[in-house]
Design a protein around this motif. Structure first.
Motif, PDB file in Angstrom:
ATOM      1  N   ALA A   9       0.837  -1.212   0.000  1.00 61.27           N
ATOM      2  CA  ALA A   9       0.000   0.000   0.000  1.00 61.27           C
ATOM      3  C   ALA A   9       0.870   1.260   0.000  1.00 61.27           C
ATOM      4  N   VAL A  10       1.981   1.237   0.746  1.00 63.76           N
ATOM      5  CA  VAL A  10       2.882   2.401   0.798  1.00 63.76           C
ATOM      6  C   VAL A  10       3.471   2.670  -0.593  1.00 63.76           C
ATOM      7  N   ILE A  11       3.883   1.612  -1.264  1.00 64.13           N
ATOM      8  CA  ILE A  11       4.480   1.784  -2.602  1.00 64.13           C
ATOM      9  C   ILE A  11       3.430   2.316  -3.585  1.00 64.13           C
ATOM     10  N   ARG A  12       2.234   1.797  -3.514  1.00 64.16           N
ATOM     11  CA  ARG A  12       1.183   2.266  -4.442  1.00 64.16           C
ATOM     12  C   ARG A  12       0.821   3.725  -4.179  1.00 64.16           C
ATOM     13  N   GLU A  13       0.748   4.070  -2.900  1.00 62.65           N
ATOM     14  CA  GLU A  13       0.402   5.464  -2.581  1.00 62.65           C
ATOM     15  C   GLU A  13       1.537   6.409  -3.005  1.00 62.65           C
ATOM     16  N   THR A  14       2.783   5.948  -2.858  1.00 64.88           N
ATOM     17  CA  THR A  14       3.926   6.757  -3.307  1.00 64.88           C
ATOM     18  C   THR A  14       3.848   6.991  -4.812  1.00 64.88           C
ATOM     19  N   LEU A  15       3.522   5.941  -5.559  1.00 68.67           N
ATOM     20  CA  LEU A  15       3.424   6.088  -7.015  1.00 68.67           C
ATOM     21  C   LEU A  15       2.229   6.960  -7.413  1.00 68.67           C
ATOM     22  N   ARG A  16       1.214   7.023  -6.575  1.00 67.65           N
ATOM     23  CA  ARG A  16       0.068   7.896  -6.875  1.00 67.65           C
ATOM     24  C   ARG A  16       0.475   9.373  -6.737  1.00 67.65           C
ATOM     25  N   LEU A  17       1.144   9.682  -5.622  1.00 69.47           N
ATOM     26  CA  LEU A  17       1.491  11.077  -5.366  1.00 69.47           C
ATOM     27  C   LEU A  17       2.752  11.522  -6.099  1.00 69.47           C
ATOM     28  N   HIS A  18       3.645  10.570  -6.376  1.00 71.97           N
ATOM     29  CA  HIS A  18       4.932  10.925  -6.998  1.00 71.97           C
ATOM     30  C   HIS A  18       5.235   9.981  -8.158  1.00 71.97           C
ATOM     31  N   PRO A  19       4.406   9.996  -9.201  1.00 74.50           N
ATOM     32  CA  PRO A  19       4.665   9.082 -10.321  1.00 74.50           C
ATOM     33  C   PRO A  19       5.965   9.447 -11.032  1.00 74.50           C
ATOM     34  N   SER A  20       6.774   8.425 -11.390  1.00 71.17           N
ATOM     35  CA  SER A  20       8.030   8.747 -12.088  1.00 71.17           C
ATOM     36  C   SER A  20       7.745   9.239 -13.496  1.00 71.17           C
ATOM     37  N   GLY A  21       6.589   8.886 -14.039  1.00 70.89           N
ATOM     38  CA  GLY A  21       6.212   9.404 -15.360  1.00 70.89           C
ATOM     39  C   GLY A  21       4.910  10.188 -15.227  1.00 70.89           C
ATOM     40  N   PRO A  22       4.985  11.481 -14.830  1.00 67.67           N
ATOM     41  CA  PRO A  22       3.743  12.225 -14.590  1.00 67.67           C
ATOM     42  C   PRO A  22       2.937  12.510 -15.856  1.00 67.67           C
ATOM     43  N   PHE A  23       3.611  12.483 -17.016  1.00 65.35           N
ATOM     44  CA  PHE A  23       2.888  12.650 -18.277  1.00 65.35           C
ATOM     45  C   PHE A  23       3.152  11.449 -19.164  1.00 65.35           C
ATOM     46  N   ILE A  24       2.134  10.965 -19.846  1.00 63.97           N
ATOM     47  CA  ILE A  24       2.411  10.013 -20.910  1.00 63.97           C
ATOM     48  C   ILE A  24       2.033  10.670 -22.242  1.00 63.97           C
ATOM     49  N   SER A  97      -0.658   3.002 -19.866  1.00 63.13           N
ATOM     50  CA  SER A  97      -1.774   2.141 -20.249  1.00 63.13           C
ATOM     51  C   SER A  97      -1.644   1.679 -21.692  1.00 63.13           C
ATOM     52  N   GLY A  98      -2.245   0.550 -21.984  1.00 61.43           N
ATOM     53  CA  GLY A  98      -2.340   0.085 -23.366  1.00 61.43           C
ATOM     54  C   GLY A  98      -1.047  -0.513 -23.892  1.00 61.43           C
ATOM     55  N   ARG A  99      -0.965  -0.569 -25.230  1.00 68.06           N
ATOM     56  CA  ARG A  99       0.174  -1.259 -25.853  1.00 68.06           C
ATOM     57  C   ARG A  99       1.510  -0.580 -25.591  1.00 68.06           C
ATOM     58  N   ARG A 100       1.489   0.725 -25.309  1.00 70.37           N
ATOM     59  CA  ARG A 100       2.738   1.416 -24.994  1.00 70.37           C
ATOM     60  C   ARG A 100       2.926   1.589 -23.490  1.00 70.37           C
ATOM     61  N   GLY A 101       2.163   0.877 -22.698  1.00 69.71           N
ATOM     62  CA  GLY A 101       2.326   0.924 -21.249  1.00 69.71           C
ATOM     63  C   GLY A 101       3.698   0.369 -20.850  1.00 69.71           C
ATOM     64  N   CYS A 102       4.085   0.604 -19.606  1.00 71.31           N
ATOM     65  CA  CYS A 102       5.432   0.248 -19.150  1.00 71.31           C
ATOM     66  C   CYS A 102       5.693  -1.260 -19.250  1.00 71.31           C
ATOM     67  N   LEU A 103       6.770  -1.601 -19.943  1.00 67.38           N
ATOM     68  CA  LEU A 103       7.126  -3.013 -20.094  1.00 67.38           C
ATOM     69  C   LEU A 103       7.747  -3.577 -18.819  1.00 67.38           C
ATOM     70  N   GLY A 104       8.293  -2.684 -17.994  1.00 69.05           N
ATOM     71  CA  GLY A 104       9.011  -3.142 -16.807  1.00 69.05           C
ATOM     72  C   GLY A 104       8.160  -3.141 -15.545  1.00 69.05           C
ATOM     73  N   ARG A 105       6.838  -3.018 -15.713  1.00 70.31           N
ATOM     74  CA  ARG A 105       5.941  -2.851 -14.567  1.00 70.31           C
ATOM     75  C   ARG A 105       6.113  -3.947 -13.503  1.00 70.31           C
ATOM     76  N   SER A 106       6.068  -5.207 -13.926  1.00 72.28           N
ATOM     77  CA  SER A 106       6.144  -6.292 -12.946  1.00 72.28           C
ATOM     78  C   SER A 106       7.511  -6.325 -12.277  1.00 72.28           C
ATOM     79  N   LEU A 107       8.569  -6.141 -13.097  1.00 69.11           N
ATOM     80  CA  LEU A 107       9.922  -6.141 -12.542  1.00 69.11           C
ATOM     81  C   LEU A 107      10.076  -4.991 -11.549  1.00 69.11           C
ATOM     82  N   ALA A 108       9.571  -3.804 -11.935  1.00 69.77           N
ATOM     83  CA  ALA A 108       9.700  -2.626 -11.074  1.00 69.77           C
ATOM     84  C   ALA A 108       8.997  -2.873  -9.737  1.00 69.77           C
ATOM     85  N   MET A 109       7.793  -3.420  -9.783  1.00 75.30           N
ATOM     86  CA  MET A 109       7.049  -3.660  -8.540  1.00 75.30           C
ATOM     87  C   MET A 109       7.806  -4.656  -7.654  1.00 75.30           C
ATOM     88  N   LEU A 110       8.298  -5.713  -8.281  1.00 73.59           N
ATOM     89  CA  LEU A 110       9.021  -6.732  -7.521  1.00 73.59           C
ATOM     90  C   LEU A 110      10.276  -6.148  -6.869  1.00 73.59           C
TER      91      LEU A 110
END
Ligand code: HEM
Length: 158
Positions: A9-24, A97-110
């Motif tokens: 929950a802490v990691i998700r809330e951090t990504l909500r308030l401080h996304p590393s990619g604020p614009f797509i 989101s979508g086909r150009r969404g982050c490829l490293g999502r699972s690795l990053a979360m882990l």
């Protein structure tokens, strides 16, 4: 990781308030209308993920750091499904989101879970000359914090 729901929950809330990619960024495939505004085909469009994840219609106490909102049923406005971050739920898209969404999502979360869990488990942390973390944002495109955070570790486990 499944046994550390608060860390998650802490990691998700951090990504909500401080996304590393604020614009797509996307290119419009064809002429279209968005909320009544005409967007010409081939235009480049910036999608403000930072604002979406702090939209007052979708989030309560939106500018406060409240990891509990990512624990089951703690926010009456949302369900667990709406908290998933794989890009189907547009209120929370730290990885795009979508086909150009982050490829490293699972690795990053882990990596974030295992790294932060180890840092918290093995060390105590102090800050030089400061009581609290100053989260004021700088002016850069990446919305980094204005004053870099410098921490010192105190080993807890041998
Ligand atoms: C907390 C960590 C990370 C965050 C928040 C993040 C976020 C993002 C975002 C927002 C995008 C743009 C998505 C879109 O346009 O819809 C993106 C793209 C991308 N990310 Fe990440 N990312 C992270 C870590 C990683 C890691 C660890 C890797 C690789 C190991 C990675 C590889 C990529 C790649 C290759 C793209 C471009 C995908 C494409 O354009 O098709 N990311 N990321």
């Amino acid at each position: 990781m499944p046994n550390l729901p608060y860390l998650r929950a802490v990691i998700r809330e951090t990504l909500r308030l401080h996304p590393s990619g604020p614009f797509i960024i996307r290119e419009c495939a064809e002429d279209c209308k968005v909320n009544g505004s005409f967007v010409k085909g081939k235009s480049h469009v910036l999608i403000n993920v930072y604002a979406m994840m702090q939209d007052p219609e979708l989030w309560t106490n939106l500018d406060e750091f409240i990891p509990e909102r990512f624990l089951e049923s703690s926010d009456e406005k949302i369900s667990e499904h709406q908290m998933e971050f794989k890009g189907q739920n547009f209120r929370y898209i730290p990885f795009g989101s979508g086909r150009r969404g982050c490829l490293g999502r699972s690795l990053a979360m882990l990596m974030m879970h295992t790294t932060i869990a180890a840092l918290v488990q093995r060390f105590d942390w102090t800050m030089k000359g400061r009581e609290n973390v100053d989260l004021s944002l700088g002016s850069g495109f990446g919305v980094e914090i204005e004053k870099p955070l410098v921490c010192y570790r105190i080993t807890r486990l041998t």
